[in-house]
Design an enzyme around this catalytic site. Structure first.
Site, PDB file in Angstrom:
ATOM      1  N   CYS A  80       1.002  -1.681  -0.309  1.00  0.00           N
ATOM      2  CA  CYS A  80      -0.170  -0.273   0.270  1.00  0.00           C
ATOM      3  C   CYS A  80       0.683   1.377   0.007  1.00  0.00           C
ATOM      4  CB  CYS A  80      -0.844  -0.008   1.444  1.00  0.00           C
ATOM      5  SG  CYS A  80      -1.734   1.144   0.478  1.00  0.00           S
ATOM      6  N   HIS A 166      -3.436  -5.045   0.430  1.00  0.00           N
ATOM      7  CA  HIS A 166      -3.174  -5.527   1.447  1.00  0.00           C
ATOM      8  C   HIS A 166      -3.373  -7.214   1.618  1.00  0.00           C
ATOM      9  CE1 HIS A 166      -2.519  -1.976   3.902  1.00  0.00           C
ATOM     10  NE2 HIS A 166      -4.186  -1.484   3.158  1.00  0.00           N
ATOM     11  N   GLU A 168      -1.333  -9.179   4.068  1.00  0.00           N
ATOM     12  CA  GLU A 168      -2.365 -10.112   5.418  1.00  0.00           C
ATOM     13  C   GLU A 168      -3.747  -9.752   5.934  1.00  0.00           C
ATOM     14  OE1 GLU A 168      -1.412  -5.379   5.949  1.00  0.00           O
ATOM     15  OE2 GLU A 168      -1.107  -6.483   4.496  1.00  0.00           O
TER      16      GLU A 168
END
Length: 189
Positions: A80, A166, A168
């Site tokens: 990001c 993202h 994660e």
């Protein structure tokens, strides 16, 4: 091997560390104000995380992040804001676009080291106001979406990787695969 996670105070930073440890690797946070020499001694690779700022106007708030991206000897993954900083550092073009927050369909242009084992299309979680409109010279676009032309980019020659989304968060399909691919690269660097 130890993974340094640059902590800009973004909402998902602790998730990055959790995913790194869940995948069987050691990680630790670092502040954007740490001297580069210390960072080189402590970590084998870096993840430049997301955060609440916009580039270029908030660039002073990112501390030594540009130096880490340009001068760290090991692999670096930008997520990001980290992706945007990487593009900016190497001369790519950023654009302020309509904010995106939520699921976005990502199309894989080339399955490379970080996208190995990921299907041609997947849904990823996004949270941004700025995106990369044109990759830096020497980087290849490896994924795009309907609204963002550079969802993922790579310069394998210098071990630099960036993703707008993202990986994660659990809402990103195959996010753990992408993170594992990067961490395995770190292990072999």
């Amino acid at each position: 091997m130890v993974v340094g996670i640059l902590d800009f105070g973004g909402q998902y930073n602790h998730l990055i560390l959790r995913r790194v440890t869940e995948l069987g690797f050691r990680g630790g946070f670092l502040s954007p104000d740490e001297p580069l020499d210390k960072v080189k001694q402590l970590f084998d690779c870096l993840i430049i995380s997301g955060g609440p700022w916009n580039i270029p106007e908030d660039l002073p708030r990112t501390g030594n992040a540009i130096n880490y991206i340009l001068e760290f000897p090991g692999p670096v993954l930008g997520i990001c804001l980290g992706h945007q900083l990487m593009a900016y550092a190497y001369g790519g073009e950023l654009v302020r676009d309509l904010p995106e927050f939520g699921g976005v369909r990502v199309y894989v242009d080339r399955e490379d080291t970080i996208l190995r084992g990921v299907p041609r299309e997947f849904v990823a979680w996004e949270s941004h106001n700025i995106s990369v409109a044109r990759q830096p010279r020497g980087f290849e676009v490896i994924a795009h979406s309907d609204t963002v032309p550079v969802e993922a980019m790579v310069n394998e020659g210098i071990s630099r990787f960036g993703v707008q989304f993202h990986p994660e968060v659990r809402h990103t399909e195959y996010g753990l695969v992408i993170m594992k691919n990067f961490l395995e690269l770190c292990q072999h660097a």
